[in-house]
Design a protein around this motif. Structure first.
Motif, PDB file in Angstrom:
ATOM      1  N   TYR A  58       5.775   1.506  -5.922  1.00 59.43           N
ATOM      2  CA  TYR A  58       4.390   1.615  -5.432  1.00 59.43           C
ATOM      3  C   TYR A  58       3.453   0.595  -5.856  1.00 59.43           C
ATOM      4  O   TYR A  58       2.738  -0.231  -4.913  1.00 59.43           O
ATOM      5  CB  TYR A  58       3.681   2.922  -5.820  1.00 59.43           C
ATOM      6  CG  TYR A  58       2.650   3.218  -5.189  1.00 59.43           C
ATOM      7  CD1 TYR A  58       2.397   3.737  -3.929  1.00 59.43           C
ATOM      8  CD2 TYR A  58       1.444   3.227  -6.022  1.00 59.43           C
ATOM      9  CE1 TYR A  58       1.033   3.923  -3.451  1.00 59.43           C
ATOM     10  CE2 TYR A  58      -0.020   3.490  -5.384  1.00 59.43           C
ATOM     11  CZ  TYR A  58       0.149   3.878  -4.170  1.00 59.43           C
ATOM     12  OH  TYR A  58      -1.223   4.024  -3.868  1.00 59.43           O
ATOM     13  N   ASP A  59       3.450   0.297  -7.297  1.00 59.78           N
ATOM     14  CA  ASP A  59       2.323  -0.568  -7.765  1.00 59.78           C
ATOM     15  C   ASP A  59       2.923  -1.998  -7.261  1.00 59.78           C
ATOM     16  O   ASP A  59       1.809  -2.762  -7.206  1.00 59.78           O
ATOM     17  CB  ASP A  59       2.507  -0.432  -9.218  1.00 59.78           C
ATOM     18  CG  ASP A  59       1.807   0.503  -9.780  1.00 59.78           C
ATOM     19  OD1 ASP A  59       1.067   1.471  -9.080  1.00 59.78           O
ATOM     20  OD2 ASP A  59       2.024   1.121 -10.987  1.00 59.78           O
TER      21      ASP A  59
ATOM     22  N   HIS B 116       2.466   6.585  -5.768  1.00 63.66           N
ATOM     23  CA  HIS B 116       3.934   6.695  -5.852  1.00 63.66           C
ATOM     24  C   HIS B 116       4.549   7.570  -4.649  1.00 63.66           C
ATOM     25  O   HIS B 116       5.853   7.820  -4.900  1.00 63.66           O
ATOM     26  CB  HIS B 116       4.029   7.374  -7.332  1.00 63.66           C
ATOM     27  CG  HIS B 116       3.148   6.858  -8.242  1.00 63.66           C
ATOM     28  ND1 HIS B 116       2.904   7.670  -9.175  1.00 63.66           N
ATOM     29  CD2 HIS B 116       2.393   5.688  -8.489  1.00 63.66           C
ATOM     30  CE1 HIS B 116       1.978   7.041  -9.973  1.00 63.66           C
ATOM     31  NE2 HIS B 116       1.903   5.877  -9.585  1.00 63.66           N
ATOM     32  N   GLN B 117       4.157   7.575  -3.605  1.00 66.76           N
ATOM     33  CA  GLN B 117       4.759   8.269  -2.401  1.00 66.76           C
ATOM     34  C   GLN B 117       4.635   7.484  -1.009  1.00 66.76           C
ATOM     35  O   GLN B 117       5.692   7.472  -0.506  1.00 66.76           O
ATOM     36  CB  GLN B 117       3.828   9.588  -2.429  1.00 66.76           C
ATOM     37  CG  GLN B 117       4.329  10.592  -3.451  1.00 66.76           C
ATOM     38  CD  GLN B 117       3.221  11.809  -3.258  1.00 66.76           C
ATOM     39  OE1 GLN B 117       3.264  12.327  -2.079  1.00 66.76           O
ATOM     40  NE2 GLN B 117       2.789  12.502  -4.339  1.00 66.76           N
TER      41      GLN B 117
ATOM     42  N   THR C 189      14.435   4.461  -6.526  1.00 65.45           N
ATOM     43  CA  THR C 189      13.313   4.923  -5.425  1.00 65.45           C
ATOM     44  C   THR C 189      14.185   4.519  -4.135  1.00 65.45           C
ATOM     45  O   THR C 189      14.342   3.447  -3.906  1.00 65.45           O
ATOM     46  CB  THR C 189      12.177   4.402  -5.691  1.00 65.45           C
ATOM     47  OG1 THR C 189      11.748   4.720  -7.071  1.00 65.45           O
ATOM     48  CG2 THR C 189      11.117   4.895  -4.579  1.00 65.45           C
TER      49      THR C 189
ATOM     50  N   ALA D  57       9.563   4.911  -8.649  1.00 63.44           N
ATOM     51  CA  ALA D  57       8.489   5.102  -7.703  1.00 63.44           C
ATOM     52  C   ALA D  57       7.426   4.467  -8.049  1.00 63.44           C
ATOM     53  O   ALA D  57       6.657   3.912  -7.349  1.00 63.44           O
ATOM     54  CB  ALA D  57       8.288   6.646  -7.109  1.00 63.44           C
ATOM     55  N   ALA D  58       6.686   4.917  -9.212  1.00 64.21           N
ATOM     56  CA  ALA D  58       5.488   4.302  -9.778  1.00 64.21           C
ATOM     57  C   ALA D  58       5.558   2.954  -9.741  1.00 64.21           C
ATOM     58  O   ALA D  58       4.513   2.103  -9.181  1.00 64.21           O
ATOM     59  CB  ALA D  58       5.061   4.985 -11.153  1.00 64.21           C
TER      60      ALA D  58
END
Length: 140
Positions: free
Chosen positions: A21-22, A78-79, A107, A17-18
């Motif tokens: 997200y990034d 990350h969400q 993810t 997820a990180a």
């Protein structure tokens, strides 16, 4: 205009997820996956990734440029990401919400867009966002 029209597309991305997200906030990565349905060259991207900051994504389709821009409304690392979405094919007040859910080493991404002028515009965006998530899976 049928403001109540929404779309939701989802996909499992083979990345944590990180990293997913990034990818939405890093202009170099964003440029690689924000393309037209047909693919093609990467987009030109500038952004200020903070709540209240703006972004501009210029997709290319042959010699034609398709500008998209908006403002970041919510950034939960990350969400979740939420931002306004303005393009030649959107209406005033259109908003995109991206929710990320970890699934092991992958993810699950759910992308929702609100407000469309008509069902045809919504259906075109479903096709576009589906292609973008497919490109994201390769880029993240």
């Amino acid at each position: 205009m049928t403001a109540e029209l929404t779309l939701t597309v989802s996909r499992t991305i083979p990345a944590p997820a990180a990293r997913v997200y990034d990818a939405w906030l890093n202009p170099a990565v964003l440029a690689r996956f924000m393309t037209t349905c047909e693919g093609g060259p990467g987009a030109r991207v500038t952004n200020d990734p903070r709540v209240g900051g703006s972004y501009e994504i210029v997709m290319r389709d042959g010699d034609r440029e398709i500008p998209h821009h908006g403002t970041y409304l919510e950034l939960v690392p990350h969400q979740r990401l939420r931002f306004t979405w303005q393009s030649p094919h959107s209406v005033e007040g259109s908003m995109v919400t991206i929710t990320l859910t970890p699934e092991g080493d992958a993810t699950r991404i759910e992308l929702r867009q609100d407000r469309f002028a008509h069902e045809g515009a919504r259906d075109g965006h479903i096709k576009g966002w589906t292609a973008i998530l497919q490109q994201l899976a390769a880029a993240a």
